[in-house]
Design a protein around this motif. Structure first.
Motif, mmCIF file in Angstrom:
data_model
loop_
_atom_site.group_PDB
_atom_site.id
_atom_site.type_symbol
_atom_site.label_atom_id
_atom_site.label_comp_id
_atom_site.label_asym_id
_atom_site.label_seq_id
_atom_site.Cartn_x
_atom_site.Cartn_y
_atom_site.Cartn_z
ATOM 1 N N PRO A 190 -6.615 -15.781 -5.797
ATOM 2 C CA PRO A 190 -6.893 -14.451 -5.254
ATOM 3 C C PRO A 190 -5.645 -13.582 -5.235
ATOM 4 O O PRO A 190 -4.520 -14.076 -5.151
ATOM 5 N N SER A 191 -5.853 -12.267 -5.298
ATOM 6 C CA SER A 191 -4.748 -11.332 -5.174
ATOM 7 C C SER A 191 -4.453 -11.091 -3.701
ATOM 8 O O SER A 191 -5.359 -10.949 -2.881
ATOM 9 N N THR A 192 -3.164 -11.054 -3.359
ATOM 10 C CA THR A 192 -2.768 -10.791 -1.969
ATOM 11 C C THR A 192 -2.288 -9.350 -1.789
ATOM 12 O O THR A 192 -1.836 -8.988 -0.715
ATOM 13 N N ARG A 193 -2.400 -8.552 -2.847
ATOM 14 C CA ARG A 193 -1.909 -7.170 -2.769
ATOM 15 C C ARG A 193 -2.868 -6.303 -1.956
ATOM 16 O O ARG A 193 -4.081 -6.343 -2.147
ATOM 17 N N LEU A 194 -2.306 -5.499 -1.061
ATOM 18 C CA LEU A 194 -3.073 -4.585 -0.213
ATOM 19 C C LEU A 194 -2.702 -3.149 -0.537
ATOM 20 O O LEU A 194 -1.597 -2.880 -1.035
ATOM 21 N N ASP A 195 -3.609 -2.223 -0.259
ATOM 22 C CA ASP A 195 -3.258 -0.812 -0.386
ATOM 23 C C ASP A 195 -2.178 -0.474 0.637
ATOM 24 O O ASP A 195 -2.203 -0.986 1.762
ATOM 25 N N PRO A 196 -1.213 0.368 0.267
ATOM 26 C CA PRO A 196 -0.144 0.720 1.215
ATOM 27 C C PRO A 196 -0.721 1.387 2.465
ATOM 28 O O PRO A 196 -1.741 2.078 2.394
ATOM 29 N N PRO A 197 -0.091 1.189 3.624
ATOM 30 C CA PRO A 197 -0.547 1.878 4.841
ATOM 31 C C PRO A 197 -0.471 3.390 4.660
ATOM 32 O O PRO A 197 0.418 3.905 3.983
ATOM 33 N N ALA A 198 -1.413 4.091 5.267
ATOM 34 C CA ALA A 198 -1.459 5.543 5.141
ATOM 35 C C ALA A 198 -0.623 6.210 6.223
ATOM 36 O O ALA A 198 -0.556 5.742 7.358
ATOM 37 N N GLY A 199 0.013 7.320 5.853
ATOM 38 C CA GLY A 199 0.739 8.130 6.817
ATOM 39 C C GLY A 199 2.098 7.566 7.188
ATOM 40 O O GLY A 199 2.551 6.550 6.671
ATOM 41 N N GLU A 200 2.752 8.286 8.095
ATOM 42 C CA GLU A 200 4.061 7.856 8.569
ATOM 43 C C GLU A 200 3.924 6.665 9.506
ATOM 44 O O GLU A 200 2.933 6.538 10.221
#
Length: 285
Positions: free
Chosen positions: A156-166
């Motif tokens: 499985p891929s462990t990559r996540l979308d980057p957190p949004a905002g500051e």
């Protein structure tokens, strides 16, 4: 091929008794930078036995890390060069708060072997329980460079979308020049973290900090900053080791609140914020 995936996964688990005392916990806390300032009341909960709170990431070294990564690399079906080995990621699941002293049974096995093309990834699972039941489960993802390409499952891929905002909070934590030398006393004796000649053989300009030391430093920063210093609120902690840290550098730790979790990104300040920990999630109460 030095790694026989089917044989490794089918091998009998290794089970052994582990134990730890408050002295082990105190040493671990010092190894991840606790105790600065030495008389600060918040730091004393990590460094004074009469007030001791156990940071959950201690579970990665309890019983000197037994069965441990080095032990796992000697499992049936695995024969690799230690200089080609890198810690790729770590997932810790807490079933109960970690006690300051204890005796437990640790059962270690190779849960999976993934083929990433240029590398093999070993998933080393350690399940720890005492007479009252399960305590924690550790999954270490170990990259073995040059051992992929046999056509196996990529996993499985462990990559996540980057957190949004500051980020909700950003802190910086210095890494002492002798941090790796102190941290290794908790059980990870890999010469990559102490021997300059071995580090060069592994492709690094000098010894690097243990990934699990960065892991512990990061969890402490989150607990102290966003969880009110309450170590028992942590339920799980997963990360991908995205880059190395050299002793003497500074960690920049960015945190985003996401409901019952904190997303974290860690970088090395002196190297233009080079990523160190990525895809990091700390679930909490």
């Amino acid at each position: 091929m030095p790694i026989d995936a089917a044989k490794a996964v089918a091998a009998e688990p290794r089970t052994g008794e582990i134990s730890w005392t408050p002295k082990d916990v105190l040493l671990y806390h010092l190894g991840i930078g606790a105790g600065v300032p030495a008389t600060d009341r918040h730091e004393l909960r990590y460094t004074l036995e009469s007030r001791l709170h156990v940071l959950p990431s201690f579970a990665t070294v309890a019983g000197a890390g037994a069965p441990g990564v080095i032990s796992g690399l000697s499992m049936p079906g695995i024969e690799v060069d230690l200089a080609r080995v890198l810690h790729g990621g770590q997932t810790l699941t807490l079933h109960r708060p970690v006690p300051a002293a204890g005796t437990a049974t640790a059962t270690g096995r190779i849960a999976a072997v993934h083929d990433k093309g240029t590398a093999a990834v070993l998933v080393m699972r350690t399940e720890v329980a005492d007479t009252d039941g399960p305590l924690w489960t550790n999954d270490a993802q170990i990259f073995v460079r040059g051992e992929g390409g046999w056509g196996g499952d990529r996993g499985p891929s462990t990559r996540l979308d980057p957190p949004a905002g500051e980020p909700d909070k950003t802190v910086e934590r210095p890494v002492r020049e002798d941090q790796a030398l102190l941290y290794r006393l908790s059980g990870d004796w890999n010469p990559l973290h102490a021997d300059p000649e071995f580090a060069k053989l592994a492709g690094f300009e000098r010894p690097i900090l243990h990934g699990l030391c960065t892991y512990g430093m990061t969890l402490k920063a989150v607990v102290d900053t966003l969880l009110g210093g309450d170590t028992t609120r942590v339920r799980s902690y997963a990360t991908r080791f995205a880059g190395v840290v050299y002793p003497g550098e500074t960690l920049r730790i960015r945190m985003w609140r996401q409901g019952g979790a904190v997303r974290v990104a860690v970088s090395a300040v002196e190297r233009d914020d080079a990523p160190v920990l990525a895809d990091t999630v700390i679930a909490h109460m």
